[in-house]
Design an enzyme around this catalytic site. Structure first.
Site, PDB file in Angstrom:
ATOM      1  N   LYS A 245       0.813  -1.189  -0.632  1.00  0.00           N
ATOM      2  CA  LYS A 245       0.063  -0.026  -0.055  1.00  0.00           C
ATOM      3  C   LYS A 245       0.757   1.540  -0.154  1.00  0.00           C
ATOM      4  CE  LYS A 245      -4.365   2.081   2.670  1.00  0.00           C
ATOM      5  NZ  LYS A 245      -4.811   1.610   3.922  1.00  0.00           N
TER       6      LYS A 245
ATOM      7  N   SER B  87      -9.584   2.301   2.287  1.00  0.00           N
ATOM      8  CA  SER B  87      -9.054   2.805   1.571  1.00  0.00           C
ATOM      9  C   SER B  87      -7.640   2.321   1.116  1.00  0.00           C
ATOM     10  CB  SER B  87      -7.770   4.186   2.114  1.00  0.00           C
ATOM     11  OG  SER B  87      -7.227   3.012   3.872  1.00  0.00           O
TER      12      SER B  87
ATOM     13  N   SER C  29      -9.966  -0.236   7.140  1.00  0.00           N
ATOM     14  CA  SER C  29      -9.359   0.281   5.529  1.00  0.00           C
ATOM     15  C   SER C  29      -8.349  -1.270   5.048  1.00  0.00           C
ATOM     16  CB  SER C  29      -8.568   1.317   5.797  1.00  0.00           C
ATOM     17  OG  SER C  29      -8.660   1.736   5.081  1.00  0.00           O
TER      18      SER C  29
HETATM   19  N1  GLN Z   1     -13.507   5.124   6.152  1.00  0.00           N
HETATM   20  C1  GLN Z   1     -12.747   5.081   7.308  1.00  0.00           C
HETATM   21  C2  GLN Z   1     -12.163   6.335   6.750  1.00  0.00           C
HETATM   22  O1  GLN Z   1     -12.349   7.329   5.858  1.00  0.00           O
HETATM   23  C3  GLN Z   1     -11.422   4.177   7.660  1.00  0.00           C
HETATM   24  C4  GLN Z   1     -10.394   4.892   6.770  1.00  0.00           C
HETATM   25  C5  GLN Z   1      -9.028   3.295   7.671  1.00  0.00           C
HETATM   26  O2  GLN Z   1      -8.785   2.787   7.887  1.00  0.00           O
HETATM   27  N2  GLN Z   1      -8.273   3.961   7.113  1.00  0.00           N
HETATM   28  O3  GLN Z   1     -11.750   6.884   7.717  1.00  0.00           O
END
Ligand code: GLN
Length: 483
Positions: free
Chosen positions: A77, A152, A176
């Site tokens: 990532k 994400s 995410s």
């Molecule tokens: N979707 C969540 C956010 O927008 C979690 C994102 C994540 O776990 N990095 O913060």
């Protein structure tokens, strides 16, 4: 080749029926075929990968230091630092950032002899649930390229699902790893807070962030977890406690395992098809000898609101370093220091990142700190206590990973709140610092459904064992996207 798991490929590599160079080339062929449709990557490192593959082949030939990851293509990532390879966080403000060092997880993966294929796309700074907030391009779900891969870690999940990598890493602050794993029909594990080093992971919300594996099956997730886990003197929040062999935990025995089904996550707001698939999974566990208990976690309804105070508060502080001085390309259009900061950040950050910085700055500001941030911290404690209560009567908790299957690209971009709600089932776990795993448990109109198994702190083995038992007795993990 690209469709096989790491443990299958390891057997072929070890028997010298396949070389890592052949395997790596096969993965790049696959990328050439499908990447234009999926767009999982921000950067591909083919030359380096082939070099690493040659080194892996040498290692296997001389039978020195061969690990289950030696010669296996893996995607990282793009919020994890890679020495001399751009690490962008899918943000324009870091578009040309070349880290001078490897994140600890990257160093460990390299030391194990794995082959890095490239860096995967994400929502800018990991803020989002669809990968549409990437500052470069959205990623498409390999199961239906009109839908999102989740986020994400959407690039990492899509790459594994599409066979553009055998394994990948994700980071999980509020879901995410698990939500994209759910949307893309793969396995994703968010470890206990402190289990994996965050050194070199670009910080979003430091009290919530955790790195974990994304894989095609539970065995592969355990194999990668064996490499990722462990204490790191460079990260004071990583915990110094022995790392078990996660693969040994995969006994498939769930007899008498007490599984608590979270009532709040099978009610309103969860899609009918998702509920039905999860109910079937519950029945499967019962058939395998597990004991099913209904549990209630009443403070769950406050989790998303709590998260959207704590995570942006931490982000607003963490992102202060992108100021055109410490990090980020400095704008030329500035007449003084303040306008330089202003213009640099105005040009470098996307809309969602700016929204989070504003929310977080507001929540932390004098006069509002007690009302918002401090209160959120207190609710966080209540959520943690709810989990403790639930775990006094069970070994594992179960829920859907996400309330729906993958949604259409563009469907939620105009409504941040609707987007935030795709994490109602995953966010509470981060607030409590617990480990949780998502694995495929069904399809709805051709799109994967994810099942979430939650463990007590440092009980990754228990959820891996339960997941493995389920996987061995179903074949959802064998389904492939019709790319
Ligand atoms: N979707 C969540 C956010 O927008 C979690 C994102 C994540 O776990 N990095 O913060």
């Amino acid at each position: 080749m690209h469709a096989k798991t790491a443990h299958e490929l390891h057997a072929l590599l070890a028997d010298k029926k396949l070389s890592s160079v052949e395997l790596t080339a096969a993965v790049f062929d696959r990328i050439e075929k499908v990447e234009a449709k999926v767009k999982a990557y921000v950067t591909l490192t083919k030359e380096d990968a082939l070099k690493q593959a040659r080194a892996a082949d040498e290692r296997i030939k001389s039978n020195q230091n061969v690990t289950p990851l030696t010669g296996i293509p893996i995607a990282i990532k793009d919020n994890m630092c890679t020495r001399a390879v751009t690490t962008t966080c899918s943000s324009r403000i870091l578009a040309n950032y070349l880290p001078p060092y490897d994140a600890t997880v990257v160093a460990k993966i390299k030391a194990a002899g794995a082959v890095m294929i490239g860096k995967t796309n994400l929502d800018e700074f990991a803020m989002g649930s669809s990968t549409e907030n990437s500052g470069f391009h959205p990623t498409h779900n390999p199961w239906d390229t009109k839908t999102v891969p989740g986020g994400s870690s959407g690039g990492s999940a899509a790459a594994v699902a599409a066979g553009e990598a055998i394994l990948s890493t994700g980071s999980d602050t509020g879901g995410s790893i698990r939500q994209p794993a759910s949307f893309c029909g793969v396995v994703g594990l968010k470890p206990t807070y402190g289990r994996v080093s965050r050194y070199g992971l670009v910080a979003f919300a430091s009290s919530l962030d955790q790195i974990g594996p994304i894989a095609k099956d539970v065995t592969d997730a355990a194999i990668l977890m064996n490499v990722l886990a462990g204490h790191d003197p460079q990260d004071s929040t990583s915990v110094d406690r022995p790392v078990p062999d996660y693969r040994k935990a995969l006994t498939a025995d769930v007899k008498k395992l007490k599984i608590g089904v979270i009532k709040e996550l099978l009610g309103a707001g969860i899609d009918q098809a998702v509920k039905a698939a999860v109910q079937k999974a519950i029945a499967k566990f019962e058939e395998l000898g597990a004991q099913i208990i209904e549990v209630s976690l009443p403070t769950f309804e406050y989790a998303v609101a709590t998260y959207y105070l704590i995570a942006p508060a931490e982000a607003s502080s963490n992102l202060a370093r992108y100021d055109g001085v410490k990090f980020g390309p400095r704008t030329k259009a500035a007449k003084d220091l303040v306008s330089m900061y202003y213009n640099t950040r105005q040009a470098g950050f996307g809309q969602e990142v700016k929204r989070r910085i504003m929310l977080g700055t507001y929540a932390l500001s004098a006069g509002y700190y007690d009302a918002y941030y401090l209160k959120a911290l207190k609710v966080r404690t209540l959520i943690k206590q709810d989990f403790e209560k639930a775990f006094s009567g069970c070994d594992v908790l179960l829920s859907p990973t996400a309330p729906t299957v993958a949604f259409k690209l563009g469907e939620k971009t105009a409504d941040p709140l609707a987007m935030y709600l795709s994490d109602i089932a995953t966010i509470p776990i981060n607030l409590a610092g617990l480990p949780a795993l998502s694995l495929p448990c069904g399809l709805d109109r051709g799109l994967p459904i994810g099942l979430q198994l939650i463990g007590q702190a440092f009980a990754e083995e228990t959820i891996l064992r339960a997941a493995f038992a389920y996987e061995q007795n179903t074949d959802w993990h064998k389904q492939k996207p019709p790319l």
